[in-house]
Design a protein around this motif. Structure first.
Motif, PDB file in Angstrom:
ATOM      1  N   PHE A   1       0.853  -1.189   0.000  1.00  0.00           N
ATOM      2  CA  PHE A   1       0.000   0.000   0.000  1.00  0.00           C
ATOM      3  C   PHE A   1       0.890   1.241   0.000  1.00  0.00           C
ATOM      4  O   PHE A   1       1.798   1.357   0.835  1.00  0.00           O
ATOM      5  CB  PHE A   1      -0.915  -0.001   1.220  1.00  0.00           C
ATOM      6  N   VAL A   2       0.647   2.138  -0.944  1.00  0.00           N
ATOM      7  CA  VAL A   2       1.500   3.313  -1.084  1.00  0.00           C
ATOM      8  C   VAL A   2       0.655   4.581  -1.086  1.00  0.00           C
ATOM      9  O   VAL A   2      -0.525   4.569  -1.446  1.00  0.00           O
ATOM     10  CB  VAL A   2       2.346   3.255  -2.377  1.00  0.00           C
ATOM     11  N   THR A   3       1.271   5.664  -0.677  1.00  0.00           N
ATOM     12  CA  THR A   3       0.658   6.988  -0.731  1.00  0.00           C
ATOM     13  C   THR A   3       1.717   7.953  -1.229  1.00  0.00           C
ATOM     14  O   THR A   3       2.919   7.687  -1.065  1.00  0.00           O
ATOM     15  CB  THR A   3       0.121   7.401   0.657  1.00  0.00           C
ATOM     16  N   PRO A   4       1.337   9.045  -1.873  1.00  0.00           N
ATOM     17  CA  PRO A   4       2.349   9.987  -2.356  1.00  0.00           C
ATOM     18  C   PRO A   4       3.249  10.493  -1.237  1.00  0.00           C
ATOM     19  O   PRO A   4       2.796  10.760  -0.122  1.00  0.00           O
ATOM     20  CB  PRO A   4       1.510  11.112  -2.963  1.00  0.00           C
ATOM     21  N   GLU A   5       4.515  10.602  -1.539  1.00  0.00           N
ATOM     22  CA  GLU A   5       5.509  11.123  -0.600  1.00  0.00           C
ATOM     23  C   GLU A   5       5.058  12.482  -0.063  1.00  0.00           C
ATOM     24  O   GLU A   5       4.628  13.339  -0.825  1.00  0.00           O
ATOM     25  CB  GLU A   5       6.852  11.283  -1.318  1.00  0.00           C
ATOM     26  N   PRO A   6       5.119  12.668   1.267  1.00  0.00           N
ATOM     27  CA  PRO A   6       4.723  13.970   1.826  1.00  0.00           C
ATOM     28  C   PRO A   6       5.701  15.070   1.399  1.00  0.00           C
ATOM     29  O   PRO A   6       6.670  15.375   2.092  1.00  0.00           O
ATOM     30  CB  PRO A   6       4.772  13.732   3.344  1.00  0.00           C
ATOM     31  N   ALA A   7       5.463  15.628   0.257  1.00  0.00           N
ATOM     32  CA  ALA A   7       6.285  16.684  -0.322  1.00  0.00           C
ATOM     33  C   ALA A   7       5.391  17.442  -1.288  1.00  0.00           C
ATOM     34  O   ALA A   7       4.196  17.194  -1.375  1.00  0.00           O
ATOM     35  CB  ALA A   7       7.495  16.091  -1.046  1.00  0.00           C
ATOM     36  N   ALA A   8       5.969  18.368  -2.001  1.00  0.00           N
ATOM     37  CA  ALA A   8       5.222  19.113  -3.025  1.00  0.00           C
ATOM     38  C   ALA A   8       3.948  19.732  -2.474  1.00  0.00           C
ATOM     39  O   ALA A   8       2.933  19.801  -3.152  1.00  0.00           O
ATOM     40  CB  ALA A   8       4.902  18.217  -4.231  1.00  0.00           C
ATOM     41  N   GLY A   9       3.994  20.153  -1.203  1.00  0.00           N
ATOM     42  CA  GLY A   9       2.843  20.846  -0.648  1.00  0.00           C
ATOM     43  C   GLY A   9       1.819  19.973   0.031  1.00  0.00           C
ATOM     44  O   GLY A   9       0.767  20.447   0.424  1.00  0.00           O
ATOM     45  N   ILE A  10       2.093  18.673   0.185  1.00  0.00           N
ATOM     46  CA  ILE A  10       1.158  17.817   0.911  1.00  0.00           C
ATOM     47  C   ILE A  10       1.810  17.324   2.198  1.00  0.00           C
ATOM     48  O   ILE A  10       3.031  17.185   2.289  1.00  0.00           O
ATOM     49  CB  ILE A  10       0.654  16.626   0.069  1.00  0.00           C
ATOM     50  N   LEU A  11       0.977  17.076   3.205  1.00  0.00           N
ATOM     51  CA  LEU A  11       1.425  16.595   4.501  1.00  0.00           C
ATOM     52  C   LEU A  11       0.841  15.218   4.770  1.00  0.00           C
ATOM     53  O   LEU A  11      -0.047  14.754   4.057  1.00  0.00           O
ATOM     54  CB  LEU A  11       0.977  17.559   5.604  1.00  0.00           C
ATOM     55  N   HIS A  12       1.355  14.561   5.809  1.00  0.00           N
ATOM     56  CA  HIS A  12       0.743  13.310   6.244  1.00  0.00           C
ATOM     57  C   HIS A  12      -0.716  13.560   6.621  1.00  0.00           C
ATOM     58  O   HIS A  12      -1.043  14.573   7.236  1.00  0.00           O
ATOM     59  CB  HIS A  12       1.464  12.773   7.481  1.00  0.00           C
ATOM     60  N   GLY A  13      -1.589  12.638   6.259  1.00  0.00           N
ATOM     61  CA  GLY A  13      -2.964  12.677   6.721  1.00  0.00           C
ATOM     62  C   GLY A  13      -3.088  11.822   7.969  1.00  0.00           C
ATOM     63  O   GLY A  13      -2.515  10.725   8.036  1.00  0.00           O
ATOM     64  N   THR A  14      -3.808  12.279   8.984  1.00  0.00           N
ATOM     65  CA  THR A  14      -3.926  11.503  10.213  1.00  0.00           C
ATOM     66  C   THR A  14      -4.628  10.168   9.974  1.00  0.00           C
ATOM     67  O   THR A  14      -4.245   9.145  10.561  1.00  0.00           O
ATOM     68  CB  THR A  14      -4.681  12.304  11.287  1.00  0.00           C
ATOM     69  N   THR A  15      -5.640  10.157   9.120  1.00  0.00           N
ATOM     70  CA  THR A  15      -6.345   8.905   8.827  1.00  0.00           C
ATOM     71  C   THR A  15      -5.444   7.962   8.048  1.00  0.00           C
ATOM     72  O   THR A  15      -5.416   6.754   8.295  1.00  0.00           O
ATOM     73  CB  THR A  15      -7.638   9.183   8.044  1.00  0.00           C
ATOM     74  N   GLN A  16      -4.689   8.507   7.113  1.00  0.00           N
ATOM     75  CA  GLN A  16      -3.742   7.682   6.342  1.00  0.00           C
ATOM     76  C   GLN A  16      -2.687   7.072   7.255  1.00  0.00           C
ATOM     77  O   GLN A  16      -2.335   5.888   7.121  1.00  0.00           O
ATOM     78  CB  GLN A  16      -3.105   8.536   5.243  1.00  0.00           C
ATOM     79  N   LEU A  17      -2.171   7.846   8.198  1.00  0.00           N
ATOM     80  CA  LEU A  17      -1.172   7.323   9.133  1.00  0.00           C
ATOM     81  C   LEU A  17      -1.746   6.186   9.973  1.00  0.00           C
ATOM     82  O   LEU A  17      -1.106   5.145  10.165  1.00  0.00           O
ATOM     83  CB  LEU A  17      -0.673   8.445  10.043  1.00  0.00           C
ATOM     84  N   SER A  18      -2.967   6.367  10.469  1.00  0.00           N
ATOM     85  CA  SER A  18      -3.608   5.333  11.266  1.00  0.00           C
ATOM     86  C   SER A  18      -3.854   4.080  10.433  1.00  0.00           C
ATOM     87  O   SER A  18      -3.628   2.952  10.893  1.00  0.00           O
ATOM     88  CB  SER A  18      -4.930   5.865  11.832  1.00  0.00           C
ATOM     89  N   LEU A  19      -4.297   4.286   9.202  1.00  0.00           N
ATOM     90  CA  LEU A  19      -4.573   3.147   8.326  1.00  0.00           C
ATOM     91  C   LEU A  19      -3.292   2.389   8.007  1.00  0.00           C
ATOM     92  O   LEU A  19      -3.272   1.147   8.011  1.00  0.00           O
ATOM     93  CB  LEU A  19      -5.236   3.639   7.040  1.00  0.00           C
ATOM     94  N   PHE A  20      -2.199   3.096   7.757  1.00  0.00           N
ATOM     95  CA  PHE A  20      -0.929   2.432   7.463  1.00  0.00           C
ATOM     96  C   PHE A  20      -0.451   1.617   8.673  1.00  0.00           C
ATOM     97  O   PHE A  20       0.098   0.518   8.512  1.00  0.00           O
ATOM     98  CB  PHE A  20       0.122   3.461   7.048  1.00  0.00           C
ATOM     99  N   ALA A  21      -0.633   2.155   9.873  1.00  0.00           N
ATOM    100  CA  ALA A  21      -0.248   1.400  11.063  1.00  0.00           C
ATOM    101  C   ALA A  21      -1.057   0.113  11.173  1.00  0.00           C
ATOM    102  O   ALA A  21      -0.523  -0.958  11.504  1.00  0.00           O
ATOM    103  CB  ALA A  21      -0.447   2.263  12.308  1.00  0.00           C
ATOM    104  N   HIS A  22      -2.346   0.205  10.879  1.00  0.00           N
ATOM    105  CA  HIS A  22      -3.219  -0.974  10.917  1.00  0.00           C
ATOM    106  C   HIS A  22      -2.811  -1.995   9.862  1.00  0.00           C
ATOM    107  O   HIS A  22      -2.733  -3.201  10.149  1.00  0.00           O
ATOM    108  CB  HIS A  22      -4.660  -0.520  10.690  1.00  0.00           C
ATOM    109  N   LEU A  23      -2.523  -1.532   8.654  1.00  0.00           N
ATOM    110  CA  LEU A  23      -2.130  -2.442   7.578  1.00  0.00           C
ATOM    111  C   LEU A  23      -0.806  -3.128   7.901  1.00  0.00           C
ATOM    112  O   LEU A  23      -0.630  -4.318   7.626  1.00  0.00           O
ATOM    113  CB  LEU A  23      -2.023  -1.672   6.261  1.00  0.00           C
TER     114      LEU A  23
END
Length: 205
Positions: free
Chosen positions: A121-143
């Motif tokens: 499971f991948v998400t765009p690198e937190p760069a280019a004006g985007i930050l980590h999403g809290t829901t995405q972080l939680s979901l990645f921990a679960h996965l």
């Protein structure tokens, strides 16, 4: 929490904590909490959403080249995001995914983007004006706990249409599977998505 529950006794609720600097030149910040009933997102979670890819108007290196633009700042101004959603609706889609002008995926106006490639499971690198999403972080921990591999990558725009599955994830809508990209169908696993949303809805510390 009990007061918030009393305000929204049935269904899902949205609780927001807002912190400001307070009165100009004042000595202390100001904080307040709001609670309201959440919109009903049962259908997009179960049936999925269609998206279009929209040019964010900036190349991948723009935030590093011009940090004064504050492209990664989370603010109360949603003008660009709402305009993007209107454009997506005009094109017959439910939502949008931003991309850089040189062809790399970013995020949605109000959600993070997660792609599945096999068991990765991948998400765009937190760069280019985007930050980590809290829901995405939680979901990645679960996965990761379930044995899947998670990663942050610089993803070309084509990676979205080529993914085995994809979701927009946010704190209110939770995980909404993407079923079409620019009119092209994308596979989705309703049962797996239901498992993800069951986790996201579960009480956690």
């Amino acid at each position: 929490m009990a007061r918030a529950a009393a305000q929204c006794p049935e269904g899902e609720a949205v609780i927001k904590l807002i912190l400001s600097r307070g009165i100009e030149h004042g000595p202390t910040p100001t904080a307040w909490v709001t609670a309201s009933a959440a919109p009903d997102y049962a259908r997009p979670r179960a049936e999925g959403i269609s998206v279009v890819v929209l040019d964010r108007g900036l190349d991948l290196a723009a935030p590093a080249r011009a940090p004064w633009l504050l492209l990664g700042a989370k603010t109360l101004s949603y003008a660009t995001n709402m305009a993007a959603l209107r454009e997506a609706h005009r094109r017959g889609a439910d939502d949008a995914v931003f991309a850089t002008s040189d062809g790399f995926l970013l995020e949605a106006p109000t959600a993070s983007l997660v792609l599945r490639r096999g068991d990765v499971f991948v998400t765009p690198e937190p760069a280019a004006g985007i930050l980590h999403g809290t829901t995405q972080l939680s979901l990645f921990a679960h996965l990761a706990e379930r044995g899947f591999t998670t990663a942050y990558e610089t993803l070309p725009t084509a990676a979205l249409a080529d993914a085995d599955a994809a979701w927009l994830v946010s704190s209110v809508r939770l995980a909404a599977p993407i079923t079409a990209v620019d009119g092209r169908a994308l596979p989705h696993d309703a049962a797996f998505t239901a498992e993800l949303n069951a986790y996201l809805l579960s009480p956690r510390d």
